[in-house]
Design an enzyme around this catalytic site. Sequence first.
Site, PDB file in Angstrom:
ATOM      1  N   ARG A 285       0.853  -1.203   0.000  1.00 43.87           N
ATOM      2  CA  ARG A 285       0.000   0.000   0.000  1.00 43.87           C
ATOM      3  C   ARG A 285       0.878   1.238   0.000  1.00 43.87           C
ATOM      4  NH1 ARG A 285      -3.186  -3.890   2.342  1.00 43.87           N
ATOM      5  NH2 ARG A 285      -5.034  -4.230   1.038  1.00 43.87           N
TER       6      ARG A 285
ATOM      7  N   ASP B  59      -0.071  -6.621  -3.618  1.00 44.96           N
ATOM      8  CA  ASP B  59      -1.476  -6.356  -3.317  1.00 44.96           C
ATOM      9  C   ASP B  59      -2.076  -5.609  -4.499  1.00 44.96           C
ATOM     10  OD1 ASP B  59      -3.966  -5.871  -1.820  1.00 44.96           O
ATOM     11  OD2 ASP B  59      -2.760  -6.398  -0.077  1.00 44.96           O
TER      12      ASP B  59
ATOM     13  N   HIS C  42      -6.701  -9.732  -3.989  1.00 45.14           N
ATOM     14  CA  HIS C  42      -5.669  -8.686  -3.824  1.00 45.14           C
ATOM     15  C   HIS C  42      -4.651  -8.768  -4.966  1.00 45.14           C
ATOM     16  CE1 HIS C  42      -7.040  -7.042  -0.007  1.00 45.14           C
ATOM     17  NE2 HIS C  42      -7.308  -8.277   0.375  1.00 45.14           N
TER      18      HIS C  42
ATOM     19  N   ASP D 115      -6.787 -14.135   1.610  1.00 48.93           N
ATOM     20  CA  ASP D 115      -7.856 -13.383   2.271  1.00 48.93           C
ATOM     21  C   ASP D 115      -8.670 -12.581   1.258  1.00 48.93           C
ATOM     22  OD1 ASP D 115      -5.475 -11.864   1.870  1.00 48.93           O
ATOM     23  OD2 ASP D 115      -6.341 -10.233   3.031  1.00 48.93           O
ATOM     24  N   GLU D 116      -9.840 -12.230   1.670  1.00 47.44           N
ATOM     25  CA  GLU D 116     -10.683 -11.240   0.998  1.00 47.44           C
ATOM     26  C   GLU D 116     -10.698 -11.415  -0.525  1.00 47.44           C
ATOM     27  OE1 GLU D 116     -10.450  -7.602   4.176  1.00 47.44           O
ATOM     28  OE2 GLU D 116      -8.828  -7.693   2.716  1.00 47.44           O
TER      29      GLU D 116
ATOM     30  N   TYR E  15      -3.623  -5.695  15.282  1.00 48.18           N
ATOM     31  CA  TYR E  15      -3.571  -4.804  14.117  1.00 48.18           C
ATOM     32  C   TYR E  15      -3.112  -3.419  14.564  1.00 48.18           C
ATOM     33  CZ  TYR E  15      -5.282  -7.812  10.362  1.00 48.18           C
ATOM     34  OH  TYR E  15      -5.381  -8.773   9.397  1.00 48.18           O
ATOM     35  N   PHE E  16      -1.834  -3.158  14.361  1.00 43.66           N
ATOM     36  CA  PHE E  16      -1.248  -1.912  14.856  1.00 43.66           C
ATOM     37  C   PHE E  16      -1.514  -0.742  13.904  1.00 43.66           C
ATOM     38  CE2 PHE E  16       2.324  -4.332  17.351  1.00 43.66           C
ATOM     39  CZ  PHE E  16       1.359  -4.896  18.156  1.00 43.66           C
ATOM     40  N   ASP E  17      -2.329  -0.983  12.854  1.00 43.68           N
ATOM     41  CA  ASP E  17      -2.756   0.147  12.024  1.00 43.68           C
ATOM     42  C   ASP E  17      -3.992   0.812  12.633  1.00 43.68           C
ATOM     43  OD1 ASP E  17      -4.139  -2.241  11.389  1.00 43.68           O
ATOM     44  OD2 ASP E  17      -4.631  -1.550   9.364  1.00 43.68           O
TER      45      ASP E  17
ATOM     46  N   TRP F  68      -0.527  -2.748   8.434  1.00 41.39           N
ATOM     47  CA  TRP F  68      -1.068  -2.463   7.105  1.00 41.39           C
ATOM     48  C   TRP F  68      -0.866  -0.970   6.847  1.00 41.39           C
ATOM     49  CZ3 TRP F  68      -2.011  -6.691   4.484  1.00 41.39           C
ATOM     50  CH2 TRP F  68      -2.379  -7.849   5.172  1.00 41.39           C
ATOM     51  N   THR F  69      -0.533  -0.621   5.602  1.00 41.16           N
ATOM     52  CA  THR F  69      -0.045   0.750   5.411  1.00 41.16           C
ATOM     53  C   THR F  69      -0.941   1.649   4.549  1.00 41.16           C
ATOM     54  OG1 THR F  69       1.353  -0.011   3.595  1.00 41.16           O
ATOM     55  CG2 THR F  69       2.366   0.107   5.773  1.00 41.16           C
ATOM     56  N   GLU F  70      -2.235   1.325   4.440  1.00 38.25           N
ATOM     57  CA  GLU F  70      -3.097   2.252   3.683  1.00 38.25           C
ATOM     58  C   GLU F  70      -2.953   3.674   4.217  1.00 38.25           C
ATOM     59  OE1 GLU F  70      -4.100  -0.694   4.900  1.00 38.25           O
ATOM     60  OE2 GLU F  70      -5.622  -1.618   3.616  1.00 38.25           O
TER      61      GLU F  70
HETATM   62  C1  ACM Z   1      -6.404  -8.969   6.216  1.00 39.87           C
HETATM   63  O1  ACM Z   1      -6.392  -8.068   7.067  1.00 39.87           O
HETATM   64  N1  ACM Z   1      -7.129  -8.838   5.128  1.00 39.87           N
HETATM   65  C2  ACM Z   1      -5.617 -10.182   6.371  1.00 39.87           C
END
Ligand code: ACM
Length: 533
Positions: free
Chosen positions: A166, A195, A266, A328-329, A420-422, A471-473
């Site tokens: 991201r 991704d 992704h 995932d997703e 989740y440290f975001d 996660w870096t969004e």
């Molecule tokens: C995830 O947060 N989609 C693994």
Amino acid sequence: MTFLIAALTLGGMQVTKRMTLPIIPEPVSIRYEDGHFTLGPKTTISAPSELASLAEMLKEDIGPAFGFDLPIVNHGDSDSIHLTLDKKLARLGVEGYTLRVHAHRIEISAPETAGVFYGIQTLRQLLPTESFRKDKTENVAWTVPCARIEDYPRFGWRGMHIDASRHFMPKEFILKYIDLIALHKMNVLHFHLTDDQGWRIEIKKYPKLTSVGGWRKESMAGHYGEHRFDGVPHGGFYTQEDIKEIVRYAHDRFVKVVPEIEMPGHAQAAIAAYPELGNTGKPLDVFTEWGVDENVFNVDDSTIHFLQDVLTEVVGLFPSEFIHVGGDECPKTQWKASPEAQARIKALGLKDENELQSWFIHQMDTFLASKGRRLVGWDEILEGGLAPGATVMSWQGEEGGVAAAKAGHDVVMTPAQYTYFDHYQTQDHKAEGLTIGGYLPLRRVYGYEPVPKELNAEEAKHVLGAQGQLWTEYIPNPKRLEFMGFPRTCALSEVLWTPKKERDYDQFLSRLSVHLERLTALDVNYCPLGLPK
Ligand code: ACM
């Protein structure tokens, strides 16, 4: 833990110094004794040849602030820091060590080199916090309190994840991040390399993955749904030489780098580079939005082979036993509408698209097993049936981990609500700045128990450990990543290393207050909000 305050005289100056310094993560057992060792101009580091590189690393770590030479010798006697391998300590496990500080010598002993490395990390934290600085420190007492420490980790998988897709994170920062992980005795870097928004690893056979897939024309600004864009192109990728350097650097610090190549969802950056990998045949740009994207890989044989070619290069670059394939997703809309996907379901006698996803992952599981590697994926790989060799990362809560462990599969616990440290770390969103949402304060990380209570003792053995996710969004650069990652990483390191019964949040906070001085010396932009004043 008590902090002894002593007044010392140094060069005619009165210096107040804590003689007993806090260690994070807290070791299994520490007994402080009277007296202290003093590092001075004649102090040496003594190490057999197989530990010479660790001796060199210790010298590089503390040398700049210390200012004296710290020569490395084969057989130092007194006034020396001794590093030794001792197979008689095998009971401590492959990462355990003992650290004895006497008035005239320090001994770090371990059955394996990893343990010596962790003993060195503890010794660094027994030195003055100024020892972490990169410039020569004046008027600092370079003393270490006499002590006996015996130490080993609770879990074997002590991980931190970093999403370099991201937002691309420069190689130099990845190396710094590895240093920080290792300082906290963590041993896995989960490197999220592909991704929808960017493909970040050079693949020689398919150069457009990076020349096209590594760049997007802009990024989403503001929260999801606001449909605002910043108009700023973003991109970058790691060459195979960069990856080799990162892997080597991590290996020297006992950090395994687990690469993640996302599939079957992704996938938009890859499809932008090679449209034949998609389901619609339409050209696509690298995705500029955050969130879950409907453009997923198709299930043609050629796509499976393409991804296996990619994995072949990945396996050649990363010695890690585990290779992460995402999973995932993956929205099923395009597969539902695709005659080819439906024909594949029919030909294989599958029930639905979930089973098709399971078949897809199964192809990768078999392929990786043929290369002597193990597949790991996010917990959606349970849907439609788990591939036989798969290890599960349980992110949507603990249920996936529980189900996988009960089915005899290994799991790494990564539940969003604890790791989740975001997510925001305080209630003061204005002061903290924009994040993806959620709320994960330090206390909650510290209180996390990686073994779900639903598991019996036998099943619990499948819990390899846990890891924090970045996660870096909404993390556009390294300084922001440090802000989101610290001090929560410090808390997680203790969850994963220290015996459960030794964990005490208030006591952790008092140790953390000193540890933050080390992070400052290391130029880590930790989040001071929400910490006791
Ligand atoms: C995830 O947060 N989609 C693994």
